[in-house]
Structures are given as C-alpha cells and as structure tokens.
Motif scaffolding. Structure first.
Motif, PDB file in Angstrom:
ATOM      1  N   THR A 168      43.775 -15.749 -80.221  1.00 46.83           N
ATOM      2  CA  THR A 168      43.811 -14.279 -80.292  1.00 46.83           C
ATOM      3  C   THR A 168      42.526 -13.758 -79.654  1.00 46.83           C
ATOM      4  O   THR A 168      41.463 -13.792 -80.275  1.00 46.83           O
ATOM      5  N   ILE A 169      42.627 -13.295 -78.413  1.00 44.07           N
ATOM      6  CA  ILE A 169      41.456 -12.920 -77.617  1.00 44.07           C
ATOM      7  C   ILE A 169      41.554 -11.455 -77.219  1.00 44.07           C
ATOM      8  O   ILE A 169      42.622 -10.981 -76.810  1.00 44.07           O
ATOM      9  N   SER A 183      39.608 -15.236 -81.980  1.00 43.74           N
ATOM     10  CA  SER A 183      39.564 -16.522 -82.679  1.00 43.74           C
ATOM     11  C   SER A 183      40.409 -17.535 -81.924  1.00 43.74           C
ATOM     12  O   SER A 183      41.399 -17.181 -81.277  1.00 43.74           O
ATOM     13  N   VAL A 184      40.007 -18.803 -82.020  1.00 44.32           N
ATOM     14  CA  VAL A 184      40.728 -19.922 -81.423  1.00 44.32           C
ATOM     15  C   VAL A 184      40.896 -20.993 -82.494  1.00 44.32           C
ATOM     16  O   VAL A 184      40.240 -20.966 -83.538  1.00 44.32           O
ATOM     17  N   ASP A 185      41.758 -21.965 -82.222  1.00 43.57           N
ATOM     18  CA  ASP A 185      41.985 -23.042 -83.186  1.00 43.57           C
ATOM     19  C   ASP A 185      41.278 -24.327 -82.802  1.00 43.57           C
ATOM     20  O   ASP A 185      41.332 -25.306 -83.558  1.00 43.57           O
ATOM     21  N   ARG A 186      40.620 -24.351 -81.638  1.00 45.24           N
ATOM     22  CA  ARG A 186      39.895 -25.547 -81.224  1.00 45.24           C
ATOM     23  C   ARG A 186      38.517 -25.156 -80.715  1.00 45.24           C
ATOM     24  O   ARG A 186      38.389 -24.220 -79.911  1.00 45.24           O
ATOM     25  N   LYS A 246      28.059 -11.299 -66.357  1.00 43.79           N
ATOM     26  CA  LYS A 246      27.513 -11.478 -67.694  1.00 43.79           C
ATOM     27  C   LYS A 246      28.662 -11.479 -68.692  1.00 43.79           C
ATOM     28  O   LYS A 246      29.482 -10.571 -68.700  1.00 43.79           O
ATOM     29  N   VAL A 247      28.678 -12.523 -69.526  1.00 39.65           N
ATOM     30  CA  VAL A 247      29.745 -12.682 -70.510  1.00 39.65           C
ATOM     31  C   VAL A 247      29.102 -12.862 -71.889  1.00 39.65           C
ATOM     32  O   VAL A 247      28.254 -13.743 -72.077  1.00 39.65           O
ATOM     33  N   MET A 248      29.485 -12.013 -72.826  1.00 36.18           N
ATOM     34  CA  MET A 248      29.069 -12.145 -74.215  1.00 36.18           C
ATOM     35  C   MET A 248      30.297 -12.458 -75.061  1.00 36.18           C
ATOM     36  O   MET A 248      31.365 -11.868 -74.841  1.00 36.18           O
ATOM     37  N   THR A 249      30.145 -13.390 -75.980  1.00 37.03           N
ATOM     38  CA  THR A 249      31.283 -13.849 -76.775  1.00 37.03           C
ATOM     39  C   THR A 249      31.012 -13.705 -78.261  1.00 37.03           C
ATOM     40  O   THR A 249      29.875 -13.820 -78.719  1.00 37.03           O
ATOM     41  N   ASN A 250      32.073 -13.448 -78.989  1.00 41.28           N
ATOM     42  CA  ASN A 250      32.078 -13.461 -80.453  1.00 41.28           C
ATOM     43  C   ASN A 250      33.390 -14.088 -80.898  1.00 41.28           C
ATOM     44  O   ASN A 250      34.231 -13.448 -81.533  1.00 41.28           O
ATOM     45  N   ILE A 251      33.547 -15.372 -80.538  1.00 37.49           N
ATOM     46  CA  ILE A 251      34.786 -16.096 -80.792  1.00 37.49           C
ATOM     47  C   ILE A 251      34.563 -17.035 -81.966  1.00 37.49           C
ATOM     48  O   ILE A 251      33.604 -17.814 -81.979  1.00 37.49           O
ATOM     49  N   THR A 252      35.426 -16.973 -82.933  1.00 30.27           N
ATOM     50  CA  THR A 252      35.348 -17.837 -84.102  1.00 30.27           C
ATOM     51  C   THR A 252      36.436 -18.902 -84.018  1.00 30.27           C
ATOM     52  O   THR A 252      37.468 -18.718 -83.366  1.00 30.27           O
ATOM     53  N   VAL A 253      36.186 -20.019 -84.703  1.00 29.45           N
ATOM     54  CA  VAL A 253      37.140 -21.124 -84.768  1.00 29.45           C
ATOM     55  C   VAL A 253      37.785 -21.098 -86.137  1.00 29.45           C
ATOM     56  O   VAL A 253      37.095 -21.143 -87.160  1.00 29.45           O
ATOM     57  N   GLY A 254      39.095 -20.992 -86.176  1.00 29.70           N
ATOM     58  CA  GLY A 254      39.807 -20.914 -87.432  1.00 29.70           C
ATOM     59  C   GLY A 254      39.986 -22.268 -88.077  1.00 29.70           C
ATOM     60  O   GLY A 254      39.777 -23.321 -87.480  1.00 29.70           O
ATOM     61  N   VAL A 260      27.253 -36.336 -86.572  1.00 29.35           N
ATOM     62  CA  VAL A 260      27.562 -34.971 -86.126  1.00 29.35           C
ATOM     63  C   VAL A 260      29.078 -34.874 -85.975  1.00 29.35           C
ATOM     64  O   VAL A 260      29.652 -35.530 -85.100  1.00 29.35           O
ATOM     65  N   PRO A 261      29.773 -34.099 -86.817  1.00 32.23           N
ATOM     66  CA  PRO A 261      31.220 -33.934 -86.671  1.00 32.23           C
ATOM     67  C   PRO A 261      31.550 -32.682 -85.853  1.00 32.23           C
ATOM     68  O   PRO A 261      30.850 -31.673 -85.930  1.00 32.23           O
ATOM     69  N   ILE A 262      32.609 -32.774 -85.082  1.00 34.32           N
ATOM     70  CA  ILE A 262      33.130 -31.629 -84.329  1.00 34.32           C
ATOM     71  C   ILE A 262      34.631 -31.573 -84.570  1.00 34.32           C
ATOM     72  O   ILE A 262      35.363 -32.493 -84.194  1.00 34.32           O
ATOM     73  N   VAL A 263      35.082 -30.517 -85.223  1.00 39.02           N
ATOM     74  CA  VAL A 263      36.503 -30.337 -85.510  1.00 39.02           C
ATOM     75  C   VAL A 263      37.195 -29.846 -84.246  1.00 39.02           C
ATOM     76  O   VAL A 263      36.868 -28.784 -83.708  1.00 39.02           O
ATOM     77  N   LEU A 264      38.154 -30.634 -83.763  1.00 36.47           N
ATOM     78  CA  LEU A 264      38.827 -30.321 -82.503  1.00 36.47           C
ATOM     79  C   LEU A 264      40.121 -29.548 -82.706  1.00 36.47           C
ATOM     80  O   LEU A 264      40.693 -29.079 -81.739  1.00 36.47           O
ATOM     81  N   GLY A 265      40.609 -29.397 -83.896  1.00 39.61           N
ATOM     82  CA  GLY A 265      41.890 -28.752 -84.129  1.00 39.61           C
ATOM     83  C   GLY A 265      42.990 -29.782 -84.255  1.00 39.61           C
ATOM     84  O   GLY A 265      42.870 -30.932 -83.814  1.00 39.61           O
TER      85      GLY A 265
END
Length: 553
Positions: free
Chosen positions: A134-135, A149-152, A169-177, A308-313
């Motif tokens: 959802t962008i 928000s994104v899932d990955r 110039k790109v500013m982001t406020n994207i969250t991972v669900g 270090v964990p990274i949740v990939l979806g």
C-alpha cells in the motif's frame, strides 16, 4: 443484411474500449485523482478549493458573465478566456496559488489551487510491481515523498530505487507489516571421547661396585649409586639382596575420558537489530612486562551468541549468526598459571522459515596419536624388548553439531505468564530440616494461575514450615522412614508433621488435575491409585541428600 466479420470485430473492439475507459475512470475516481471529476468546474460558492496535476487544465464556469480574472502566481497557473462565463486554467508547475474571479455584478469568487507533480507513471509502476503493498506518492517541489506499508523489508529499497529514477530526492516513510520480533533458539552439542593405552618399564640394577639403569619410558628420573626415583609410575618395586638391589618402575595404563557439552542459549530481538548474548566470565593470567614486572590480563570464556535477524515476509527469516563457545582446557596449558582455552566458533548466514530447524555447522573428527620409544637393537627384540621400550597410543573422537531455530514471537499477556518461574518451586528449609535432616531445599507448591481462582504462588514458609495446599493435611499424609529416599517403605512410628509431606505429584510441584492431579483450588485434593505410588526425592534437581517428602494418601 447481416453484418460482415470485419464489422463485428470493429463493434467488439469499440465495446471493449468503452468498457476499459469506464473502468479506468471509476478507478481514478476511487483513488482520488484530481482529474477524475472531469475538466469542468462549476463555481457556485464564493470560496472553492481545487487540486490539479502539472500539465493538466480545468475549465472554470460561472452562472454570470466573468468581468475580470486574476492569478496570484502566474508561473504556477496560466488563465485563458474561452467564453464570457468560462475560463480555462492550465497548471504550469507544482506550487500553490489563488485565482480571483469577478462577475458583472462585482461579486468576488476565490479559488485556492494546489498544483502537484505528475506521479501517475510512478504510481502505476509501483502498483504493478508491488501488488501487495500500500504505497502513496506525494510529489514535492524538488523531490517526492513515499509512504505506506509493505510485507517484505527488501521491498523498501526497491521502491526507493524506482522513485529515484523519477525524482532526484526521495524521502520515505514505509513500514513493514507483520510480526518483527524474532526468538532464536541455538543448540550446540559436543561429545569428546579419548582412549589412552600406554605400556613402559624402567629399571635400575645396582650390584656391588656399579649400576645399570634404563629410563626409556621417562619414569626413572634419577639413578645414581643407591638412589632411584620415578615420576607417575603405575607400579614400583625394589628387590634387595645383600649389597645388590633392583628397582623397577612400570607404567601399564588404560584410560577412557568422556566430555559432553550442551549449550542452548535463547535470545530475542526485532528485525534488523543486532543482538548479543553471553554467559561465562573472565579468567586472569600473568604477563611478563620485563625487568621483573608482571601485568594481569583477562581472557573471556563461556557461551557467546551474536546474531542479526531480518524478516523477509511469508514466514522467511534471514539470519546472520555467530555462536562462540570457549572453555578452559587445563590439559593444554604450556606453563603453570597460564591457561589454555578450547574454542568453537561458527560464523555464517542462512535463510530459514519461522519455526524450522537447520544444522548450520557440524564436525566429526577422529585423531589417533601413537608413539614408541625403545633402546636400539635391544628394544626391537620380541618379548625381551618390552623391558627396554615404551609404547603409547591415544585416540580422540569429537562430534560437534550446531542447530538453529528462529521463531516470530509476540509478548505474553499477564494471564499467560507461568505462575512458577525457575527457583520458585523450592524454598529455604527450616532450622530443623537444615541442621537435623540435612535438607538444603524444601518444596514450595505453586498453584495454577490461569482461571478465576487465580492466586499468588505459595510463600512456602509459614511459621518455619512449608505451607500445604487446601485439602491436604497431616491426617491424609504418611511419612517416609528416617533416612530413606525411596517411597516404597513407610513407617508409622515416625511423628506426622506438615514439614514431612507433600501432595500427589513430583516433589516440589503441585498436582495437575489434567495429568497427575495437579492442585486446583476449586477441586478436592486427589488421592493416589496405590499406596506404593510416588516419586523419589533424589529426582528433584538441586536437592542434595534425602528430601523426605512423600505422596499423599
């Protein structure tokens, strides 16, 4: 006349095109496109607000004749007369401005216009490539602001890279669900077996006026006139006959060593954040600084885990994990007071599903060391050469396995916390139990805490004696004989006291109604199926000596 095939195809294409235009217009209106309401803007109030996209136009219409038009920022918006009551405005660049209209009666109409950049192409690209995200794209004066928000987690960098192809110039406020907290179970197992066989013989013969000695095995440290001594022999003997003596040292040894190591650290952190866990300590050792000066340095040992964990979806987790297990090895110390360490280190990265287990490292090692020392020629003789030779063989087998299991976790609610945590099922004994019976711990019953009868765990001490759950009393309990560990024999001669009993179940635990009759405040105390049923006090971890508690009857 029936229509031809070409006419039918043209008619079908026209209908499909019309349907596509209608669906596109409906989607644009649903997404709030500034142009979705059509190009005509009918002004009926004195104040209006309009949002436009760069390089688009709108037609402003009044019910009366427009006498005058004024645009505050003509570099943002350009007006054009179309008819006495219609004016077209064209968005030249992004910005904010105001349009003032006067009709023939002198009435003023004010329109606030916001012109935003054209991000429709970027929006369509992101919707195609990331259908589950959802962008929202918001163009700025010199860049763009991307939120949603994104899932990955890896989609965030991809979206930012695509936006940079359109805007400098790109500013982001994207969250991972989804759940982002990761619990890591790490299990390290090691088994080391060592088998040693050695055989050697040293002797010293001291007749009158001389001596003969053999120290090929290293057991005979000195052999002079009348003196012979050895180091760590298995057997030593001496025969004296008048002025002659014979001294023998024998090393015949078979030794088996077994070492088992099991380490299971557990650690929790959230996605992308490094975590560190260590259990162990530091050991000091002296280091010479010259001129007689000595400095004390410290070396770490124990179990250490970095990951270090990274949740990939979709339940996948990428792990960067580095377990390190070190222990003091006294057998390899080169000098007295200088410790040696045995170290097992794994540094790797894997991708694994939540709840799955993966063996990230393993080792099977077999090492055989054999040594023979003998006197030339004499030591090669069969049977007789055994007195002039030394043999030694050492076989070492090592098996190591490292397992890792990540899980996605959430915090527990207050009613999900176990009522009895480690160390709460036992408590300090009374003076009577400590001094006379030798008990270092006594049971501390803990009731279940997951229902309307939820209560706090028993304190375990009231008046110097452990408390018993409701429904259990001295009249329903039977003691263990003095000094007995097992529960098969009982004696009625021993006084019945509350400190000598517990209810049915494991020593130190309250009975379970679902399995072995665990204590429930709302139900009566259960009874055992047979007089001989029970548990051993020695089975309770942390207890030394007889516990002295038995099953209730």
């Amino acid at each position: 006349m029936a229509p031809s095939t070409t006419q039918r195809l043209l008619l079908g294409s026209y209908l499909l095109g019309s349907l596509w235009l209608l669906s596109a217009a409906g989607a644009a209106m649903a997404q709030g496109d500034p142009q979705a309401k059509g190009p005509m803007l009918h002004i009926a109030q004195s104040n209006e607000k309009v949002e436009m996209i760069v390089n688009t136009s709108r037609i402003i219409k009044l019910d009366k004749v427009i006498k005058q038009v004024h645009v505050n920022a003509q570099d943002v918006l350009v007006p054009t007369y179309l008819s006495p009551n219609q004016v077209q405005i064209w968005a030249k660049k992004a910005g904010v401005t105001q349009v003032n209209l006067w009709d023939d009666g002198g009435q003023l109409y004010t329109i606030d216009v916001v012109v935003i950049g054209d991000a429709r192409e970027l929006t369509a690209l992101l919707e195609t490539e990331f259908p589950n995200a959802t962008i929202k794209i918001r163009p700025l004066a010199e860049g763009v602001f991307v939120s949603g928000s994104v899932d990955r987690p890896q989609d965030v960098d991809l979206i930012k890279g695509l936006a940079q192809q359109y805007y400098p110039k790109v500013m982001t406020n994207i969250t991972v669900g989804g759940v982002q907290q990761v619990l890591l179970h790490l299990k390290i197992y090691e088994v080391s077996r060592t088998k040693l066989r050695s055989l050697g013989f040293d002797f010293s013969l001291e007749p009158s006026g001389g001596f003969l000695a053999s120290g090929v095995s290293g057991l005979l440290s000195a052999a002079t006139s009348g003196v012979a001594s050895g180091a760590n022999p298995t057997m030593a003997f001496r025969i004296v006959d008048g002025g002659s003596s014979f001294f023998g040292l024998l090393e015949a040894l078979r030794r088996d060593d077994l070492i088992k190591l099991m380490s299971e650290p557990t650690l929790v952190t959230y996605s992308g954040r490094p975590a560190y866990f260590k259990v162990g300590g530091k050991i000091p050792y002296p280091v010479s600084q010259g001129f007689g000066a000595v400095q004390v340095q410290w070396e770490d040992y124990g179990t250490k885990v970095d990951f270090v964990p990274i949740v990939l979806g979709n339940g996948q987790i990428r792990l960067e994990v580095r377990p390190d297990v070190s222990e003091i090895d006294d057998t390899r110390s080169p000098f007295q007071g200088i410790p040696a360490f045995k170290n097992n280190v794994v540094d790797t990265g894997v991708e694994i599903g939540a709840g799955q287990t993966l063996a990230i490292a393993g080792l099977v090692q077999r090492k055989i060391e054999a040594q023979k020392r003998a006197v030339p020629f004499v030591g090669e003789l069969p049977y007789i050469g055994a007195m002039f030779s030394s043999k030694r063989e050492q076989c070492n087998e090592i098996e190591t396995l490292v397992l890792v299991t990540p899980e996605l976790v959430d915090p527990m609610n207050h009613n999900e916390v176990p009522p009895c945590l480690p160390g709460m099922r036992t408590t300090s004994p009374s003076d009577w139990d400590l001094y006379l019976k030798g008990f270092l711990e006594v049971p501390n019953p803990c009731p279940p805490c997951n229902g309307p009868q939820c209560t706090q765990p028993f304190s375990g001490q009231q008046g110097g004696q452990p408390t018993l759950p409701p429904g259990a009393g001295p009249q329903s309990l039977r003691p263990i004989p003095q000094g007995a560990n097992a529960v098969g024999t009982r004696s009625a001669e021993r006084p019945v006291t509350a400190a000598s009993y517990t209810t049915r179940g494991t020593v130190g635990a309250v009975p379970n109604p679902a399995s072995s009759g665990r204590y429930n405040p709302s139900s009566p105390s259960p009874q055992p199926s047979s007089p001989g049923a029970g548990t051993k006090g020695g089975d309770m971890p942390g207890f030394l000596g007889p516990v002295g508690y038995d099953v209730a009857e």
